[in-house]
Design a protein around this motif. Structure first.
Motif, PDB file in Angstrom:
ATOM      1  N   ILE A 100       0.976  -1.229   0.120  1.00 36.98           N
ATOM      2  CA  ILE A 100       0.006   0.078   0.307  1.00 36.98           C
ATOM      3  C   ILE A 100       0.832   1.259  -0.053  1.00 36.98           C
ATOM      4  CG2 ILE A 100      -1.850   1.174   1.317  1.00 36.98           C
ATOM      5  CD1 ILE A 100      -2.952  -1.370   2.155  1.00 36.98           C
ATOM      6  N   LYS A 101       0.515   2.173  -0.934  1.00 33.60           N
ATOM      7  CA  LYS A 101       1.293   3.148  -1.195  1.00 33.60           C
ATOM      8  C   LYS A 101       0.667   4.679  -0.618  1.00 33.60           C
ATOM      9  CE  LYS A 101       3.316   3.821  -5.060  1.00 33.60           C
ATOM     10  NZ  LYS A 101       2.823   4.343  -6.115  1.00 33.60           N
ATOM     11  N   ASP A 102      -0.632   4.420  -0.753  1.00 33.78           N
ATOM     12  CA  ASP A 102      -1.396   5.700  -0.578  1.00 33.78           C
ATOM     13  C   ASP A 102      -1.599   6.081   0.985  1.00 33.78           C
ATOM     14  OD1 ASP A 102      -3.111   7.756  -0.230  1.00 33.78           O
ATOM     15  OD2 ASP A 102      -4.833   6.691  -1.522  1.00 33.78           O
ATOM     16  N   PRO A 103      -1.122   7.317   1.259  1.00 33.70           N
ATOM     17  CA  PRO A 103      -1.174   7.557   2.843  1.00 33.70           C
ATOM     18  C   PRO A 103      -2.426   7.330   3.350  1.00 33.70           C
ATOM     19  CG  PRO A 103       0.228   9.534   1.552  1.00 33.70           C
ATOM     20  CD  PRO A 103      -0.323   8.371   0.331  1.00 33.70           C
ATOM     21  N   GLU A 104      -3.601   7.712   2.719  1.00 32.93           N
ATOM     22  CA  GLU A 104      -4.779   7.823   3.117  1.00 32.93           C
ATOM     23  C   GLU A 104      -5.091   6.036   3.435  1.00 32.93           C
ATOM     24  OE1 GLU A 104      -8.295   9.536   1.609  1.00 32.93           O
ATOM     25  OE2 GLU A 104      -6.994  11.250   1.085  1.00 32.93           O
ATOM     26  N   ILE A 105      -4.766   5.295   2.486  1.00 27.39           N
ATOM     27  CA  ILE A 105      -5.203   3.937   2.610  1.00 27.39           C
ATOM     28  C   ILE A 105      -4.286   3.477   3.844  1.00 27.39           C
ATOM     29  CG2 ILE A 105      -5.541   1.805   1.715  1.00 27.39           C
ATOM     30  CD1 ILE A 105      -5.713   2.989  -0.906  1.00 27.39           C
ATOM     31  N   ILE A 106      -3.036   3.969   3.861  1.00 24.87           N
ATOM     32  CA  ILE A 106      -2.084   3.368   5.003  1.00 24.87           C
ATOM     33  C   ILE A 106      -2.724   3.903   6.221  1.00 24.87           C
ATOM     34  CG2 ILE A 106       0.127   3.746   6.266  1.00 24.87           C
ATOM     35  CD1 ILE A 106       1.223   4.155   3.164  1.00 24.87           C
ATOM     36  N   GLN A 107      -3.222   4.936   6.421  1.00 25.76           N
ATOM     37  CA  GLN A 107      -4.028   5.430   7.614  1.00 25.76           C
ATOM     38  C   GLN A 107      -5.154   4.726   8.030  1.00 25.76           C
ATOM     39  OE1 GLN A 107      -5.747   9.291   7.345  1.00 25.76           O
ATOM     40  NE2 GLN A 107      -5.656   9.483   9.721  1.00 25.76           N
ATOM     41  N   LEU A 108      -5.979   4.225   6.939  1.00 24.56           N
ATOM     42  CA  LEU A 108      -7.009   3.424   7.341  1.00 24.56           C
ATOM     43  C   LEU A 108      -6.580   2.000   7.907  1.00 24.56           C
ATOM     44  CD1 LEU A 108     -10.004   3.050   5.045  1.00 24.56           C
ATOM     45  CD2 LEU A 108      -9.012   0.811   5.186  1.00 24.56           C
ATOM     46  N   VAL A 109      -5.294   1.662   7.276  1.00 25.26           N
ATOM     47  CA  VAL A 109      -5.012  -0.113   7.889  1.00 25.26           C
ATOM     48  C   VAL A 109      -4.638   0.263   9.146  1.00 25.26           C
ATOM     49  CG1 VAL A 109      -3.233  -1.578   7.383  1.00 25.26           C
ATOM     50  CG2 VAL A 109      -4.398  -0.794   5.412  1.00 25.26           C
ATOM     51  N   LEU A 110      -3.678   1.278   9.662  1.00 25.39           N
ATOM     52  CA  LEU A 110      -2.921   1.413  10.687  1.00 25.39           C
ATOM     53  C   LEU A 110      -3.784   2.026  11.837  1.00 25.39           C
ATOM     54  CD1 LEU A 110       0.328   2.828   9.894  1.00 25.39           C
ATOM     55  CD2 LEU A 110      -0.306   0.355  10.051  1.00 25.39           C
ATOM     56  N   THR A 111      -4.880   2.740  11.443  1.00 20.21           N
ATOM     57  CA  THR A 111      -5.429   3.472  12.492  1.00 20.21           C
ATOM     58  C   THR A 111      -6.992   3.557  12.602  1.00 20.21           C
ATOM     59  OG1 THR A 111      -3.740   5.118  12.660  1.00 20.21           O
ATOM     60  CG2 THR A 111      -5.479   5.624  13.953  1.00 20.21           C
ATOM     61  N   LYS A 112      -7.540   3.927  11.314  1.00 16.05           N
ATOM     62  CA  LYS A 112      -9.125   4.113  11.267  1.00 16.05           C
ATOM     63  C   LYS A 112      -9.686   2.532  11.464  1.00 16.05           C
ATOM     64  CE  LYS A 112      -9.788   8.614   9.078  1.00 16.05           C
ATOM     65  NZ  LYS A 112      -9.956   9.256   7.616  1.00 16.05           N
ATOM     66  N   GLU A 113      -9.370   1.901  10.457  1.00 11.97           N
ATOM     67  CA  GLU A 113      -9.955   0.469  10.573  1.00 11.97           C
ATOM     68  C   GLU A 113      -9.152  -0.677  11.063  1.00 11.97           C
ATOM     69  OE1 GLU A 113     -13.060  -0.265   9.810  1.00 11.97           O
ATOM     70  OE2 GLU A 113     -13.476   1.675   8.277  1.00 11.97           O
ATOM     71  N   PHE A 114      -8.582  -0.313  12.211  1.00 12.50           N
ATOM     72  CA  PHE A 114      -7.420  -1.230  12.844  1.00 12.50           C
ATOM     73  C   PHE A 114      -7.999  -2.345  13.122  1.00 12.50           C
ATOM     74  CE2 PHE A 114      -5.385  -2.694  16.705  1.00 12.50           C
ATOM     75  CZ  PHE A 114      -3.997  -2.813  16.273  1.00 12.50           C
ATOM     76  N   SER A 115      -9.415  -2.462  13.657  1.00 12.31           N
ATOM     77  CA  SER A 115      -9.844  -3.760  14.127  1.00 12.31           C
ATOM     78  C   SER A 115      -9.898  -4.937  13.107  1.00 12.31           C
ATOM     79  CB  SER A 115     -11.090  -3.500  14.425  1.00 12.31           C
ATOM     80  OG  SER A 115     -11.931  -3.114  13.535  1.00 12.31           O
ATOM     81  N   HIS A 116      -9.987  -4.406  11.843  1.00 11.85           N
ATOM     82  CA  HIS A 116      -9.747  -5.410  10.753  1.00 11.85           C
ATOM     83  C   HIS A 116      -8.331  -5.726  10.286  1.00 11.85           C
ATOM     84  CE1 HIS A 116     -13.884  -4.307   8.677  1.00 11.85           C
ATOM     85  NE2 HIS A 116     -13.718  -3.433   9.839  1.00 11.85           N
ATOM     86  N   PHE A 117      -7.352  -4.770  10.959  1.00 10.32           N
ATOM     87  CA  PHE A 117      -6.083  -5.286  10.641  1.00 10.32           C
ATOM     88  C   PHE A 117      -5.179  -5.318  11.790  1.00 10.32           C
ATOM     89  CE2 PHE A 117      -7.768  -2.696   7.191  1.00 10.32           C
ATOM     90  CZ  PHE A 117      -7.391  -3.433   5.825  1.00 10.32           C
ATOM     91  N   ARG A 118      -5.587  -6.210  12.814  1.00  6.92           N
ATOM     92  CA  ARG A 118      -5.036  -6.020  13.943  1.00  6.92           C
ATOM     93  C   ARG A 118      -3.648  -6.860  14.140  1.00  6.92           C
ATOM     94  NH1 ARG A 118      -9.058  -7.127  19.067  1.00  6.92           N
ATOM     95  NH2 ARG A 118      -8.468  -9.245  18.482  1.00  6.92           N
ATOM     96  N   ASP A 119      -3.615  -7.803  13.341  1.00 12.96           N
ATOM     97  CA  ASP A 119      -2.381  -8.744  13.336  1.00 12.96           C
ATOM     98  C   ASP A 119      -1.294  -8.329  12.132  1.00 12.96           C
ATOM     99  OD1 ASP A 119      -4.268  -9.893  15.179  1.00 12.96           O
ATOM    100  OD2 ASP A 119      -4.684 -11.777  14.016  1.00 12.96           O
ATOM    101  N   ARG A 120      -0.082  -9.101  12.591  1.00 13.83           N
ATOM    102  CA  ARG A 120       0.945  -9.002  11.743  1.00 13.83           C
ATOM    103  C   ARG A 120       0.996  -9.890  10.668  1.00 13.83           C
ATOM    104  NH1 ARG A 120       3.854  -6.400  15.884  1.00 13.83           N
ATOM    105  NH2 ARG A 120       3.874  -4.184  15.349  1.00 13.83           N
ATOM    106  N   GLY A 121       0.709 -11.208  11.030  1.00 17.23           N
ATOM    107  CA  GLY A 121       0.603 -12.354  10.485  1.00 17.23           C
ATOM    108  C   GLY A 121       1.971 -12.659   9.774  1.00 17.23           C
TER     109      GLY A 121
END
Ligand code: HEM
Length: 500
Positions: free
Chosen positions: A82-103
């Motif tokens: 992911i390159k786009d800072p807005e999508i990065i923000q979504l992954v790391l913070t806004k929608e964190f509950s969908h991306f909680r693990d490192r895997g």
């Protein structure tokens, strides 16, 4: 005979077909992707480690200049960069509950030392993270400060024996950071500064290496979990595991026997152990679990690993840049002298007042982010504003090195320029393009500790010495592939000139 050959060829062909069947993954989802070739996937360097991961991903990053994200394959695992800072923000913070693990790895149950904060996922991670966060409050850091200074004093004595010589700065600083972490987190006086061959440091240095064998194990645990269980794959050799568990066991026994309370990391873990199951205290964790001695040892191990290598890298890169930029170094030392004089010594407050030093360290973290990529794993499908989906089970890579070196976000990115982080300039940095400690609820838990020990180390050294390049100093530095963190291919050699 002929039949035997036919069977083998057919099996190989089926294996090949199965292997490459996944290579249409991104095409089916209409996501631009870097094509894959059997067997390595998009780029052999993602697997073979002949090259620094930051560089490999950076080449791909620039090929997809106009795309917010793109797909790659590592062996047969699809990964989304992911390159786009807005999508990065979504992954790391806004929608964190969908991306909680490192895997990153599927944790083999018996490999107990790997069940630590960095690798754990789900509820167990959440519970531990919540319980361990108080380790680094500013009150606790202030209380630890005298321990930092005591390690810095022994470091100073070692440095004096190296005056006017060319030194491998990372090796030297690694001893200091290992001592600080042992002393502050575990109450252990290891004196790695004078005994660099200590077993704990050796184990740590081995674990930080991302060897071909480690990568292979990661791939097998991820692609063929049943085979990995059958082969009893583990990431920490049993001997090292026993050593760490015994070390922690001895510390706990000593403290219990002698009623020692240090209010440090081990004390926090001991309190959790005494309280019974984690999650039984009304804090709504789905599955309460026990803080076993093994789980305690795993948390100690990750604090040691994450703490000593990252901070020593940051300090060495910083001193390297200061050696190359004498004007910046003069300004740093002027500030150090002023603040120390005003505060009657190297105090916690004096360090906090060193704003220019802070800018220099921030710029070092930009130019040499210790962790070249962040990893996340999607546990629940998310639909982006564009309508594009990030599906459950997608492995995500956030290309920190590339963002930090993208001229779109940091002009003239190879230039070492601390003014990017001045009060006037730092607000213009695009959010989520500067990620040396990650972001969101899963960002580095030890950031403040790491920065504090970095500053103490640099100030201690610069008070005594001027740093200069010498004929063995590599300019520019080229990063190497074997380490999981950002590390130079060759030792960072600089010269220490004693100040009068
Ligand atoms: C300059 C020093 C340091 C740097 C640059 C650094 C960087 C990072 C980064 C980039 C991550 C991943 C964050 C993410 O995925 O969003 C991380 C995670 C972590 N760091 Fe640090 N770190 C440093 C020092 C420390 C220290 C001193 C400790 C402990 C004493 C520590 C413990 C950890 C742990 C336990 C995690 C995993 C956190 C979690 O998953 O909840 N780090 N660090």
């Amino acid at each position: 005979m002929l039949l035997g050959v036919a069977v083998i060829v057919s099996l190989l062909w089926l294996f090949y077909k199965h292997w490459v069947s996944v290579y249409s993954h991104w095409k089916k989802r209409n996501i631009p992707f870097y094509p894959a070739k059997f067997p390595y996937g998009s780029d052999p360097n993602l697997v073979k480690l002949k090259e620094y991961r930051g560089y490999t991903i950076d080449k791909m990053y620039h090929k997809f200049a106009s795309h917010p994200m793109f797909g790659v394959f590592s062996l047969r695992s699809p990964m989304l960069i992911i390159k786009d800072p807005e999508i990065i923000q979504l992954v790391l913070t806004k929608e964190f509950s969908h991306f909680r693990d490192r895997g990153i790895i599927k944790l083999p149950e018996k490999d107990v030392l790997n069940h630590h904060l960095f690798h754990l996922g789900g509820e167990k991670w959440r519970a531990l993270r919540m319980k361990l966060t108080p380790t680094f409050t500013s009150g606790k850091l202030k209380a630890m400060f005298p321990l930092f200074i005591s390690c810095a004093e022994s470091f100073s004595s070692l440095l004096l024996s190296k005056a006017d010589s060319k030194i491998d700065i990372k090796e030297l600083i690694g001893r200091f950071t290992a001592d600080v972490i042992c002393s502050c987190a575990f109450g252990l006086e290891m004196d790695v500064i004078n005994h660099p061959d200590s077993k704990l440091r050796k184990i740590g240095m081995e674990r930080i290496k991302l060897t071909f064998l480690t990568k292979l194990k990661i791939a097998v645990t991820r692609l063929f979990p049943a085979l990995s269980a059958l082969l009893k794959i583990r990431f920490t050799p049993l001997e090292d595991e026993n050593y760490i568990i015994n070390l922690v066991k001895n510390i706990v026994e000593q403290r219990e026997k002698n009623g020692i309370v240090r209010n440090d990391f081990i004390d926090l873990l001991m309190q959790l152990k005494d309280k019974g199951n984690i999650g039984d205290d009304g804090q709504e964790f789905e599955k309460p679990f026990e803080m076993t001695l093994e789980l305690m040892a795993a948390q100690c191990f990750v604090f040691f690993l994450a703490g000593f290598e990252t901070s020593s890298s940051l300090q060495s890169f910083c001193l390297y840049e200061l050696a190359l930029h004498q004007d910046i170094q003069s300004r740093v030392i002027k500030e150090i002298n002023e603040k120390i004089e005003r505060n009657n010594g190297l105090t916690y407050k004096a360090l906090h007042e060193m704003e220019y030093l802070d800018m220099v360290i921030s710029e070092t973290s930009r130019k040499y982010p210790t962790v070249p990529v962040l990893n996340r794993y999607c546990t629940k499908t998310v639909t982006l504003r564009s309508g594009q989906k990030i599906e459950q089970d997608t492995m995500i890579i956030i290309p920190v090195w590339s963002l930090h070196h993208d001229p779109q976000y940091f002009s003239d990115p190879d230039k070492f320029d601390p003014t990017r982080f001045s009060q006037e300039n730092k607000d213009s940095i695009v959010p989520y393009t500067y990620l040396p400690f990650g972001e969101g609820p899963r960002m580095c838990i030890g950031m403040r500790f790491g920065l504090l020990q970095t500053k103490v180390g640099i100030v201690t050294l610069l008070q005594k010495f001027k740093v200069e390049p010498c004929e063995n100093t590599k300019i520019p530095l080229v990063m190497g592939g074997i380490s999981a963190t950002t590390a130079s291919n060759e030792p960072i050699i600089i010269k220490l000139i004693k100040r009068s």
